[in-house]
Structures are given as C-alpha cells and as structure tokens.
Enzyme design. Structure first.
Site, mmCIF file in Angstrom:
data_model
loop_
_atom_site.group_PDB
_atom_site.id
_atom_site.type_symbol
_atom_site.label_atom_id
_atom_site.label_comp_id
_atom_site.label_asym_id
_atom_site.label_seq_id
_atom_site.Cartn_x
_atom_site.Cartn_y
_atom_site.Cartn_z
ATOM 1 C CG ASN A 130 11.077 8.528 -4.076
ATOM 2 O OD1 ASN A 130 11.033 8.858 -5.203
ATOM 3 N ND2 ASN A 130 11.403 7.222 -3.479
ATOM 4 C CG HIS A 154 6.278 10.167 -8.308
ATOM 5 N ND1 HIS A 154 5.869 8.701 -9.290
ATOM 6 C CD2 HIS A 154 5.987 9.242 -6.970
ATOM 7 C CE1 HIS A 154 5.955 7.875 -8.394
ATOM 8 N NE2 HIS A 154 5.768 8.097 -7.258
ATOM 9 C CG HIS A 177 12.644 2.125 -6.891
ATOM 10 N ND1 HIS A 177 11.457 1.838 -6.456
ATOM 11 C CD2 HIS A 177 13.483 1.221 -7.110
ATOM 12 C CE1 HIS A 177 11.483 0.344 -6.508
ATOM 13 N NE2 HIS A 177 12.654 0.037 -6.978
ATOM 14 N NE ARG A 204 9.030 0.365 -10.472
ATOM 15 C CZ ARG A 204 8.121 -0.475 -9.524
ATOM 16 N NH1 ARG A 204 8.068 0.014 -8.382
ATOM 17 N NH2 ARG A 204 8.086 -1.632 -9.605
ATOM 18 N NE ARG A 216 6.863 1.094 -13.340
ATOM 19 C CZ ARG A 216 6.051 0.728 -12.334
ATOM 20 N NH1 ARG A 216 5.268 1.090 -11.581
ATOM 21 N NH2 ARG A 216 6.044 -0.760 -12.340
ATOM 22 C CD GLU A 244 13.121 4.149 -2.579
ATOM 23 O OE1 GLU A 244 12.467 3.804 -3.546
ATOM 24 O OE2 GLU A 244 12.822 4.756 -1.699
ATOM 25 C CB THR A 257 7.645 -0.636 -3.085
ATOM 26 O OG1 THR A 257 8.680 0.369 -3.983
ATOM 27 C CG2 THR A 257 8.326 -1.919 -2.656
ATOM 28 C CD GLU A 303 12.537 3.545 3.466
ATOM 29 O OE1 GLU A 303 13.544 3.385 3.077
ATOM 30 O OE2 GLU A 303 11.332 3.842 3.236
ATOM 31 C CG HIS A 338 5.513 2.809 0.560
ATOM 32 N ND1 HIS A 338 4.079 3.073 -0.053
ATOM 33 C CD2 HIS A 338 5.887 2.788 -0.634
ATOM 34 C CE1 HIS A 338 4.156 2.591 -1.259
ATOM 35 N NE2 HIS A 338 5.240 2.377 -1.619
HETATM 36 N N1 PXP Z 1 10.376 4.339 0.872
HETATM 37 C C1 PXP Z 1 10.711 3.166 -0.305
HETATM 38 C C2 PXP Z 1 11.452 2.174 -0.004
HETATM 39 C C3 PXP Z 1 9.989 3.212 -1.405
HETATM 40 O O1 PXP Z 1 9.819 2.216 -2.372
HETATM 41 C C4 PXP Z 1 9.085 4.399 -1.785
HETATM 42 C C5 PXP Z 1 8.441 4.356 -2.933
HETATM 43 O O2 PXP Z 1 9.350 4.385 -3.827
HETATM 44 C C6 PXP Z 1 9.006 5.345 -0.668
HETATM 45 C C7 PXP Z 1 9.821 5.247 0.481
HETATM 46 C C8 PXP Z 1 8.299 6.525 -0.992
HETATM 47 O O3 PXP Z 1 7.010 6.164 -0.965
HETATM 48 P P1 PXP Z 1 5.804 7.459 -1.139
HETATM 49 O O4 PXP Z 1 5.974 7.933 -2.630
HETATM 50 O O5 PXP Z 1 4.465 6.543 -1.085
HETATM 51 O O6 PXP Z 1 6.196 8.650 -0.445
#
Ligand code: PXP
Length: 237
Positions: free
Chosen positions: A7, A10, A43, A45, A49, A70, A101, A151, A191
């Site tokens: 992901n 960031h 994601h 959003r 952001r 996402e 999330t 997931e 997550h």
């Molecule tokens: N899976 C989903 C559905 C999420 O919403 C997120 C965060 O955007 C992640 C995985 C990744 O989470 P993390 O950034 O904590 O690894």
C-alpha cells in the site's frame, strides 16, 4: 506462500505534506514492483488526503502487476472505480476523522448497499474484496453479498501483538480464514502488519495476499524502498 501487495498511500502523504509533486507514488509503485511485490494497493479516500484521482489514473496505466483500489461505498468513489477499472477493489468502511481505517466493514448492517456496489464492480470484471473483522457472521454475509475475497482486518492482532489478547485474536483470524475458505471465499489480510508481527499471519495457509503499507514506507525512509520491500518479502518467506 502469501503474496505481498504494498500500500503506497503514505508516499502520497509525504507529497501532500508540502502539496507538491514529490515523492511520486507512480515512481514508488514501479520500485515496489521491481523489488518483487505482487501488487500495488491504494486507498482513494473521500477527502483525498493522500492518493488522488490523478494518481489512480496514472497507476492504472503504469502498474504491471495488479492494482487494488481500496474504496468506500460513497457514490462518487464507486462511479470512479467503475470507470477506472482497477484489477481489484477492496471495499472498506470510511470515517472522515479517523487516522486510518478503523474496524472492518459491517456487511450485515449495510448488506443492500454493499451487494449493489459489488454487482456494479463485478459487471466490469473487477475482483471484489471486503475488508472485514474475523467474524463468522461477517464472512457469511460477504459470501452472500457476492464478494470474491475477504480481507481480514489484522489491526486488533497487530495492536495487541505479544500479549495474550494478541494470541487470542490470531486464533480468531486463523479460524476465520479456514471458515471463509470452506465457503469458497478467497482470503487476504492486512492492517498494522510490520517486521515483528507479519510472520505468524503469513503462516496461515489460506491467506493469499498481505496488504502492507505504513510499516514498509516507514522502513523505506531508513533503508530505501527496495530494501524495505525485500526485507518484508524475506519475513513472509
Ligand atoms: N488493508 C486495508 C483494507 C487498509 O485500509 C489498509 C490501510 O489503508 C491496509 C491494508 C494497510 O494497512 P497498514 O498501512 O497499517 O499496513
């Protein structure tokens, strides 16, 4: 072996800190793919952001592995997904004030809306996943709503890692993964996963993809993105 999907939200968070043009998530996605990851997750959003519509459109063209979007069930986001056609869409709950999330989607409570969004996405041949808690009720509802994947939300496990409650949550995740697979659902997880807590989750046979973001991008600041991806791949292996 579970596959790693990174992901890259960031990377865009860092760009948005100065409302500038760098670092570019598209460039990051290319490094992530070259480093051995199996997919790119973003994601979009509702408040944009970090990742924005333009990023997703550019990623749609540049990603060679798989692009997983996402998304919430807000109408403008669903319309965007249907027109962009990512390889996969993961429906997540979204609350404007949250830092990230929080909790899984309540498929039981929002069954009608979620089923309708799944059917619109599937008409475009988008593979659909629902981000849910490891609960049998939520898994059965996901199956009934027509999802291809679930997931499993690993946040509670990650936050309690090393404690008795973390172990209990791990057992819940394992049972949930078996239950979902027995129903014919495919299973991903994600997550809060990091270098310490990913090994156990990667050991659950039913899990196909791990979606990991924050910890890899944070490590990349210290050791570079290629090394951070390879380091996590080593843990999963
Ligand atoms: N899976 C989903 C559905 C999420 O919403 C997120 C965060 O955007 C992640 C995985 C990744 O989470 P993390 O950034 O904590 O690894």
């Amino acid at each position: 072996m579970a596959k790693l999907c990174v992901n890259i939200d960031h990377v865009a968070t860092l760009r948005q800190a100065r409302l500038g043009f760098y670092p570019d998530p598209v460039e990051a996605a290319s490094i992530v793919e070259k480093s051995g990851a199996s997919g790119i997750t973003v994601h979009l959003r509702e408040d944009r952001r970090h990742i924005n519509d333009g990023d997703v459109l550019r990623l749609r063209k540049s990603v060679k592995s798989r692009l997983n979007l996402e998304m919430s069930t807000a109408e403008d986001i669903v319309a965007f997904a249907v027109s962009t056609v990512p390889d996969e869409a993961t429906i997540v709950p979204e609350n404007r004030r949250e830092l990230t999330t929080e909790g899984g989607l309540d498929t039981v409570k929002n069954f009608k809306r979620i089923s309708s969004v799944i059917s619109r996405l599937k008409k475009k041949r988008i593979v659909v996943s629902l981000f849910i808690e490891p609960s049998f009720g939520q898994i059965s509802a996901a199956k009934e709503a027509g999802a291809d994947f679930i997931e499993i939300h690993t946040g509670k496990y990650a936050n309690n890692f090393g404690k008795k409650s973390g172990r209990a949550e791990f057992n819940r995740i394992k049972k949930a993964a078996c239950f979902a697979a027995a129903l014919g659902l495919k299973v991903n997880a994600g997550h809060g996963l990091n270098l310490e807590n990913t090994r156990m989750i990667a050991g659950i046979r039913e899990i196909q993809d791990l979606n990991i973001g924050h910890s890899i991008i944070a490590r990349a600041v210290i050791c570079g993105l290629e090394n951070a991806v390879k380091e996590m791949l080593g843990i999963i292996k």
